[in-house]
Design a protein around this motif. Structure first.
Motif, short mmCIF file in Angstrom:
data_model
loop_
_atom_site.label_atom_id
_atom_site.label_comp_id
_atom_site.label_asym_id
_atom_site.label_seq_id
_atom_site.Cartn_x
_atom_site.Cartn_y
_atom_site.Cartn_z
N ASN A 79 0.83 -1.22 0.00
CA ASN A 79 0.00 0.00 0.00
C ASN A 79 0.86 1.25 0.00
N ARG A 80 1.90 1.26 0.85
CA ARG A 80 2.80 2.42 0.88
C ARG A 80 3.48 2.61 -0.49
N LYS A 81 3.94 1.49 -1.06
CA LYS A 81 4.59 1.54 -2.36
C LYS A 81 3.61 2.04 -3.43
N ALA A 82 2.38 1.56 -3.39
CA ALA A 82 1.36 1.99 -4.35
C ALA A 82 1.03 3.47 -4.16
N MET A 83 0.95 3.90 -2.88
CA MET A 83 0.66 5.32 -2.62
C MET A 83 1.81 6.21 -3.09
N ARG A 84 3.07 5.76 -2.84
CA ARG A 84 4.22 6.52 -3.34
C ARG A 84 4.20 6.62 -4.86
N ALA A 85 3.91 5.48 -5.50
CA ALA A 85 3.84 5.48 -6.97
C ALA A 85 2.73 6.42 -7.45
N GLU A 86 1.58 6.40 -6.76
CA GLU A 86 0.48 7.29 -7.12
C GLU A 86 0.88 8.76 -6.89
N ASP A 87 1.61 9.02 -5.79
CA ASP A 87 2.09 10.38 -5.53
C ASP A 87 3.05 10.83 -6.64
N VAL A 88 3.94 9.93 -7.04
CA VAL A 88 4.89 10.27 -8.11
C VAL A 88 4.14 10.56 -9.40
N ARG A 89 3.14 9.69 -9.72
CA ARG A 89 2.35 9.91 -10.93
C ARG A 89 1.58 11.22 -10.86
N GLN A 90 1.01 11.51 -9.68
CA GLN A 90 0.26 12.76 -9.51
C GLN A 90 1.19 13.96 -9.66
N CYS A 91 2.38 13.87 -9.07
CA CYS A 91 3.36 14.96 -9.18
C CYS A 91 3.76 15.17 -10.64
N ARG A 92 4.02 14.06 -11.32
CA ARG A 92 4.37 14.16 -12.74
C ARG A 92 3.23 14.74 -13.55
N ARG A 93 2.00 14.29 -13.23
CA ARG A 93 0.82 14.79 -13.94
C ARG A 93 0.68 16.30 -13.73
N GLU A 94 0.83 16.73 -12.47
CA GLU A 94 0.71 18.17 -12.17
C GLU A 94 1.83 18.95 -12.85
N ARG A 95 3.03 18.41 -12.82
CA ARG A 95 4.15 19.08 -13.47
C ARG A 95 3.90 19.17 -14.98
#
Length: 132
Positions: free
Chosen positions: A28-44
């Motif tokens: 779950n932590r790994k999935a949340m980190r990956a989702e955070d990275v994707r969200q950050c990339r998406r926002e960027r």
């Protein structure tokens, strides 16, 4: 003895459940980190896209202004060229009028000279066309 086996089995099941829970938490932590990275990339990416669209808009505006000023400059250039051509034609016409006036004046002076008679003008004096 049976009680120990039950305790061991419960302990083993509890450790398996504990390991399973920890593994799920890690996933779950790994999935949340990956989702955070994707969200950050998406926002960027979205910010970059907005900046690019803004820049494209600015460049398009500059292009339109440049094209308009270029067409205005070209129109001015054409107008000045037409005015120059008109001035040149007027100068040419004045020169032509002046030369015609000078020719007319020269002919008039020639005709109004006092030392030349009509016979001289008609080439009658001393020529073969003289009548008796």
């Amino acid at each position: 003895c049976r009680h120990r086996q039950l305790l061991r089995r419960e302990s083993a099941e509890a450790s398996v459940a504990l390991r399973r829970d920890r593994r799920l938490e890690r996933w779950n932590r790994k999935a949340m980190r990956a989702e955070d990275v994707r969200q950050c990339r998406r926002e960027r990416f979205e910010r970059l896209q907005e900046r690019l669209l803004r820049r494209i808009g600015i460049l398009a505006t500059r292009w339109r202004l440049c094209a308009r000023s270029r067409s205005v400059k070209e129109a001015r250039r054409h107008a000045s060229a037409a005015a120059a051509a008109t001035r040149a034609a007027a100068v040419c016409e004045r020169t032509r009028q002046r030369s015609l006036r000078e020719e007319h004046q020269a002919r008039w002076r020639q005709l109004t000279r006092r030392d030349i008679t009509m016979e001289d003008l008609l080439h009658l004096r001393g020529g073969s066309a003289r009548t008796s």
